[in-house]
Design a protein around this motif. Structure first.
Motif, PDB file in Angstrom:
ATOM      1  N   PRO A 194      -5.965  -3.318  10.644  1.00 23.36           N
ATOM      2  CA  PRO A 194      -5.963  -3.460   9.182  1.00 23.36           C
ATOM      3  C   PRO A 194      -7.322  -3.860   8.619  1.00 23.36           C
TER       4      PRO A 194
ATOM      5  N   PRO B  41      -8.293   2.689   1.149  1.00 26.39           N
ATOM      6  CA  PRO B  41      -7.735   1.822   0.102  1.00 26.39           C
ATOM      7  C   PRO B  41      -8.759   1.481  -0.970  1.00 26.39           C
TER       8      PRO B  41
ATOM      9  N   TYR C 163      -9.482  -0.847   8.386  1.00 30.03           N
ATOM     10  CA  TYR C 163      -8.949   0.047   7.351  1.00 30.03           C
ATOM     11  C   TYR C 163      -9.205  -0.497   5.946  1.00 30.03           C
ATOM     12  N   TYR C 164      -8.870  -1.780   5.725  1.00 27.66           N
ATOM     13  CA  TYR C 164      -8.915  -2.346   4.379  1.00 27.66           C
ATOM     14  C   TYR C 164     -10.280  -2.890   3.976  1.00 27.66           C
TER      15      TYR C 164
ATOM     16  N   ARG D 182       0.835  -1.203   0.000  1.00 25.42           N
ATOM     17  CA  ARG D 182       0.000   0.000   0.000  1.00 25.42           C
ATOM     18  C   ARG D 182       0.870   1.254   0.000  1.00 25.42           C
TER      19      ARG D 182
ATOM     20  N   ALA E  27     -11.290  -1.263  -0.140  1.00 24.63           N
ATOM     21  CA  ALA E  27     -12.380  -0.843   0.746  1.00 24.63           C
ATOM     22  C   ALA E  27     -13.424  -0.037  -0.033  1.00 24.63           C
TER      23      ALA E  27
END
Length: 341
Positions: free
Chosen positions: A201, A149, A204-205, A129, A152
């Protein structure tokens, strides 16, 4: 010379170690149990005390860090509450899976391999990333720090009811949250850790919050599980209050600095630091598993030195970035004439 039943060097070690873990905890939203527990084991603390004291430290630091993230509006409480429920269910299923693997005699092998693969995979994912962000910076200089990201964004594009609004903006399906949280809980129950290095993570992802909000929400979601674990081990006398208190003295300052640093350090730097730390942790734990297999203490010591040493390095890099950011702000303030308006 002893104080509180500990030698002065050991006392200073716990305070400084607590500060370092506090910085990492507040910055990344992970509990540090994979740092505290193996270190206490190397210092010849019983396994139950090492685990119980690590959970107690995790809970205390969670409170400190969540308060700091609350101050800057980086906690999505609705998302955190849903995650806590599904995490608890996943952890229960994971623990039952461990009992089944123990009956087959392969629990230790599966847990060790899962730990190494997860840490290495997450580290590689974050470094990839970071490389993508660097490529974007080469094409344009206006990358949004609140960008989520692409994976996502793709997941959020599917509107599968029921949907909830995220505090940080955007919407997410409850099914996505349930799947992500349940999987994280299952893995946490399987490998026996708080799961912050997986939970952040995932938020977030998969769920799609900005990185700073993912850290704060991850801390909040793990707060109650830490409290439950501390109570469970505390009732059996497996929490060393002296060690936990010394660790918390250092982490009280470290966690607030780490939490504040998420608003000062560039997103790509955050991702790089987290990715490198996960890779070093994976290597350290892999060495520990190899040491257990070969029956040698030398590799076990090297694994902890690698794990703790890399964590100290990353914490120092975060502090360096904070100092640089503060100096830049002060320099700009001095250059701007007073009463310019």
């Amino acid at each position: 010379m002893e104080l509180l039943g500990l030698s002065l060097p050991l006392l200073l070690l716990f305070v400084s170690f607590g500060f370092m873990v506090g910085v990492l905890f507040g910055f990344f939203g992970m509990g540090g149990s994979f740092l505290i527990t193996p270190t206490l084991l190397i210092l010849d603390y019983p396994a139950s005390v090492a685990i119980g004291s690590g959970l107690a430290f995790y809970f205390g630091t969670s409170v400190i860090a969540v308060l700091k993230h609350y101050d800057v509006g980086q906690v999505d409480y609705r998302l955190g509450a849903i995650l806590f429920v599904v995490l608890s269910v996943g952890i229960e299923l994971g623990s039952r899976l461990v009992f089944g693997l123990e009956a087959l005699g392969i629990a230790n092998l599966v847990t060790g391999v899962a730990y190494v693969v997860l840490l290495a995979g997450i580290g590689a994912l974050f470094l990839r990333r970071a490389s993508n962000l660097d490529a974007d910076d080469d094409e344009a200089d206006d990358v949004d720090d609140d960008e989520i990201p692409p994976v996502a964004q793709k997941i959020q594009s599917y509107n599968v009811p029921p949907m909830i609004s995220l505090t940080s903006g955007g919407r997410a399906s409850v099914w996505t949250i349930t799947g992500a949280g349940g999987t994280v809980g299952l893995v946490s129950g399987l490998i026996g850790v708080g799961g912050g290095f997986i939970r952040m993570p995932a938020i977030y992802y998969l769920i799609g919050t900005p990185l700073t909000a993912a850290v704060g929400t991850s801390l909040f979601a793990g707060l109650f599980s830490g409290a439950f674990g501390t109570f469970t081990y505390g009732m059996s006398g497996s929490v060393d209050l002296t060690v936990v208190s010394l660790l918390l003295v250092g982490s009280a300052l470290g966690a607030r600095i780490g939490s504040a640093a998420t608003t000062m350090v560039e997103e790509d730097d955050v991702i790089i630091y987290f990715g490198l730390m996960m890779l070093f942790a994976s290597a350290g734990i892999a060495l520990s598993e190899l040491a257990n297999w070969l029956g040698t203490d030398a590799l076990d010591i090297v694994s902890v030195l690698l794990l703790v040493g890399s964590s100290f390095f990353v914490a120092l890099m975060i502090l360096y970035q904070v100092v640089q950011s503060v100096n830049t702000v002060e320099s700009n303030a001095q250059v701007t004439p007073d009463g310019d308006d």
